[in-house]
Structure formats: C-alpha cells, structure tokens
Scaffold this motif. Structure first.
Motif, PDB file in Angstrom:
ATOM      1  N   LEU A  42       0.881  -1.157   0.000  1.00 40.26           N
ATOM      2  CA  LEU A  42       0.000   0.000   0.000  1.00 40.26           C
ATOM      3  C   LEU A  42       0.925   1.215   0.000  1.00 40.26           C
ATOM      4  N   PRO A  43       1.244   1.745  -1.194  1.00 37.31           N
ATOM      5  CA  PRO A  43       2.215   2.837  -1.273  1.00 37.31           C
ATOM      6  C   PRO A  43       1.569   4.209  -1.173  1.00 37.31           C
ATOM      7  N   GLN A  44       2.383   5.164  -0.898  1.00 35.92           N
ATOM      8  CA  GLN A  44       2.042   6.580  -1.055  1.00 35.92           C
ATOM      9  C   GLN A  44       3.133   7.156  -1.949  1.00 35.92           C
ATOM     10  N   ARG A  45       2.961   8.375  -2.401  1.00 43.39           N
ATOM     11  CA  ARG A  45       3.898   8.964  -3.359  1.00 43.39           C
ATOM     12  C   ARG A  45       5.355   8.870  -2.892  1.00 43.39           C
ATOM     13  N   ALA A  46       5.658   9.163  -1.640  1.00 40.72           N
ATOM     14  CA  ALA A  46       7.037   9.135  -1.153  1.00 40.72           C
ATOM     15  C   ALA A  46       7.622   7.719  -1.163  1.00 40.72           C
ATOM     16  N   ASP A  47       6.773   6.694  -1.099  1.00 38.06           N
ATOM     17  CA  ASP A  47       7.254   5.308  -1.129  1.00 38.06           C
ATOM     18  C   ASP A  47       8.062   5.010  -2.372  1.00 38.06           C
ATOM     19  N   LEU A  48       7.684   5.645  -3.438  1.00 34.46           N
ATOM     20  CA  LEU A  48       8.265   5.279  -4.717  1.00 34.46           C
ATOM     21  C   LEU A  48       9.765   5.513  -4.765  1.00 34.46           C
ATOM     22  N   ARG A  49      10.291   6.327  -3.857  1.00 33.72           N
ATOM     23  CA  ARG A  49      11.736   6.536  -3.829  1.00 33.72           C
ATOM     24  C   ARG A  49      12.486   5.255  -3.482  1.00 33.72           C
ATOM     25  N   TYR A  50      11.919   4.382  -2.711  1.00 31.24           N
ATOM     26  CA  TYR A  50      12.623   3.140  -2.375  1.00 31.24           C
ATOM     27  C   TYR A  50      11.965   1.900  -2.962  1.00 31.24           C
ATOM     28  N   LEU A  51      10.708   1.941  -3.298  1.00 31.02           N
ATOM     29  CA  LEU A  51      10.065   0.777  -3.903  1.00 31.02           C
ATOM     30  C   LEU A  51      10.455   0.587  -5.362  1.00 31.02           C
ATOM     31  N   ILE A  52      10.937   1.639  -6.018  1.00 30.38           N
ATOM     32  CA  ILE A  52      11.317   1.503  -7.426  1.00 30.38           C
ATOM     33  C   ILE A  52      12.817   1.335  -7.617  1.00 30.38           C
ATOM     34  N   ASP A  53      13.542   1.161  -6.526  1.00 34.30           N
ATOM     35  CA  ASP A  53      14.973   0.892  -6.607  1.00 34.30           C
ATOM     36  C   ASP A  53      15.192  -0.382  -7.433  1.00 34.30           C
ATOM     37  N   ASP A  54      16.211  -0.373  -8.279  1.00 35.16           N
ATOM     38  CA  ASP A  54      16.471  -1.520  -9.161  1.00 35.16           C
ATOM     39  C   ASP A  54      16.614  -2.836  -8.396  1.00 35.16           C
ATOM     40  N   ALA A  55      17.312  -2.809  -7.262  1.00 37.25           N
ATOM     41  CA  ALA A  55      17.513  -4.032  -6.484  1.00 37.25           C
ATOM     42  C   ALA A  55      16.198  -4.522  -5.883  1.00 37.25           C
ATOM     43  N   VAL A  56      15.346  -3.615  -5.423  1.00 40.08           N
ATOM     44  CA  VAL A  56      14.051  -3.998  -4.843  1.00 40.08           C
ATOM     45  C   VAL A  56      13.159  -4.592  -5.934  1.00 40.08           C
ATOM     46  N   ILE A  57      13.093  -3.941  -7.086  1.00 34.15           N
ATOM     47  CA  ILE A  57      12.305  -4.469  -8.207  1.00 34.15           C
ATOM     48  C   ILE A  57      12.864  -5.827  -8.638  1.00 34.15           C
ATOM     49  N   GLY A  58      14.189  -5.959  -8.660  1.00 34.78           N
ATOM     50  CA  GLY A  58      14.814  -7.233  -9.020  1.00 34.78           C
ATOM     51  C   GLY A  58      14.445  -8.346  -8.046  1.00 34.78           C
ATOM     52  N   ALA A  59      14.413  -8.032  -6.760  1.00 33.48           N
ATOM     53  CA  ALA A  59      14.032  -9.032  -5.759  1.00 33.48           C
ATOM     54  C   ALA A  59      12.573  -9.436  -5.923  1.00 33.48           C
ATOM     55  N   LEU A  60      11.697  -8.483  -6.202  1.00 29.96           N
ATOM     56  CA  LEU A  60      10.290  -8.806  -6.455  1.00 29.96           C
ATOM     57  C   LEU A  60      10.147  -9.686  -7.690  1.00 29.96           C
ATOM     58  N   ARG A  61      10.834  -9.307  -8.766  1.00 29.24           N
ATOM     59  CA  ARG A  61      10.784 -10.087 -10.009  1.00 29.24           C
ATOM     60  C   ARG A  61      11.280 -11.517  -9.751  1.00 29.24           C
ATOM     61  N   ALA A  62      12.389 -11.647  -9.026  1.00 31.41           N
ATOM     62  CA  ALA A  62      12.945 -12.979  -8.734  1.00 31.41           C
ATOM     63  C   ALA A  62      11.951 -13.826  -7.946  1.00 31.41           C
ATOM     64  N   LEU A  63      11.284 -13.237  -6.965  1.00 30.51           N
ATOM     65  CA  LEU A  63      10.279 -13.965  -6.191  1.00 30.51           C
ATOM     66  C   LEU A  63       9.169 -14.469  -7.104  1.00 30.51           C
ATOM     67  N   LEU A  64       8.644 -13.594  -7.943  1.00 35.43           N
ATOM     68  CA  LEU A  64       7.514 -13.954  -8.796  1.00 35.43           C
ATOM     69  C   LEU A  64       7.883 -14.979  -9.864  1.00 35.43           C
ATOM     70  N   LEU A  65       9.136 -14.992 -10.290  1.00 35.21           N
ATOM     71  CA  LEU A  65       9.565 -15.942 -11.304  1.00 35.21           C
ATOM     72  C   LEU A  65       9.980 -17.294 -10.728  1.00 35.21           C
ATOM     73  N   ARG A  66      10.482 -17.309  -9.503  1.00 31.48           N
ATOM     74  CA  ARG A  66      10.956 -18.581  -8.939  1.00 31.48           C
ATOM     75  C   ARG A  66       9.854 -19.401  -8.278  1.00 31.48           C
ATOM     76  N   ASN A  67       8.755 -18.772  -7.919  1.00 34.69           N
ATOM     77  CA  ASN A  67       7.684 -19.473  -7.222  1.00 34.69           C
ATOM     78  C   ASN A  67       6.374 -19.211  -7.952  1.00 34.69           C
ATOM     79  N   ARG A  68       5.804 -20.227  -8.570  1.00 36.06           N
ATOM     80  CA  ARG A  68       4.597 -20.022  -9.360  1.00 36.06           C
ATOM     81  C   ARG A  68       3.383 -19.673  -8.499  1.00 36.06           C
ATOM     82  N   ARG A  69       3.470 -19.890  -7.188  1.00 43.48           N
ATOM     83  CA  ARG A  69       2.377 -19.511  -6.286  1.00 43.48           C
ATOM     84  C   ARG A  69       2.552 -18.103  -5.704  1.00 43.48           C
TER      85      ARG A  69
END
Length: 170
Positions: A42-69
C-alpha cells in the motif's frame, strides 16, 4: 528441511527504525529478498523513492519468477496509480500479469494517511506518516504483519482493479 514456525508474538528486539531513502531502501530490499509467497504493498507517493529501486524491483521479479504460487498485490491511491515515477513497479505489474494484481483504493479510503508493505505473514515495513521516510520494519514480528495484512485485505475488498494500469504506454 523444515523451517521452524514463526513465533506467535512479536519480538521487540527485531524492530528496525529505518530513516531516509537509503535506509528504507535497504530495509525494503532485505524484506523482499526474504519473501516466500506474498507481498502486499500500500504505497504513497514518497514510497516510490525506495520501492522503485532496481535491487528492490529485481528481488520482487525474482520472487515472482521462482515461485509459481507467489503473488504481488498493490493497492494504490488514484494519484499514485498514474504517476510515471513508479514506472518500474508498473512495468513489473504489466509484464507478470498472472502474478500481480493492482487495485485502486476506494474513494472513501483514498485519503489514508499511512503506507506499508508486508511479506507473507511475518515481515513488514510501516510508515505511519507517508510524507516522511521514517519507518518501522521487521522480519520477525508476525503478529504485527498479520494485523497489517488484515487491514490490507479489508481495503482490498472495497477497492477495484486499476483501469489506468492497462492504459500506461510502455
């Protein structure tokens, strides 16, 4: 190997207090790397400074790709949903549509004055004042994470799928 069940009560020693964009990004990355199945944001505008960090996005992508659930649920206020600043997060949502759901907060909830995300039922990062990058975070406070997840679920029931996400040009 079976992992032990998380404790039912929160360990106050496990509470972190990240301050500023760099510490919030580090805490977010640590949490995202520890996620196993479900991330709710549940983000707010200021969240985007750290939620869109390349490493954070990469960790989210890795989670979604490694576990089909694995699932990512994002509940956004209308002004954040159309914000180009969050493009890495919206790109992820559009590329992995079977694992990501984006809803817009109901009008009566749109002025919510806090922001958080949870991982599974055990970790969270919570910002009671979304205009400041000061948070509480923990990987070992399942009771608090469950509380935030219950609040998220109640807001989710009142929300609707975000129509603007489909219209973003990539």
């Amino acid at each position: 190997m079976t992992l032990p069940d998380p404790p039912e009560s929160d360990d106050p020693r496990a509470l972190l207090h990240p301050q500023g964009a760099a510490e919030c990004t580090a805490a977010a990355l640590r949490l995202m790397e520890a996620a196993r199945e479900r991330v709710r944001i549940l983000p707010q505008r200021a969240d985007l400074r750290y939620l869109i960090d390349d490493a954070v996005i990469g960790a989210l992508r890795a989670l979604l790709l490694r576990n089909r659930r694995a699932r990512l649920e994002i509940l956004v206020p209308a002004d954040v949903a159309r914000d180009d600043q969050g493009r890495p997060l919206w790109n992820l949502a559009q590329r992995l549509t079977s694992a990501v759901a984006v809803h817009r907060l109901a009008d009566e909830d749109a002025q919510l004055s806090e922001a958080w995300f949870t991982i599974d039922d055990r970790g969270y990062l919570h910002r009671p004042q979304p205009e400041r990058l000061a948070a509480q975070a923990s990987l070992e406070q399942p009771a608090r994470a469950r509380d935030l997840n219950q609040r998220f679920a109640a807001l989710w029931l009142e929300s609707a799928p975000d129509p603007d996400l489909r219209r973003l040009s990539l």
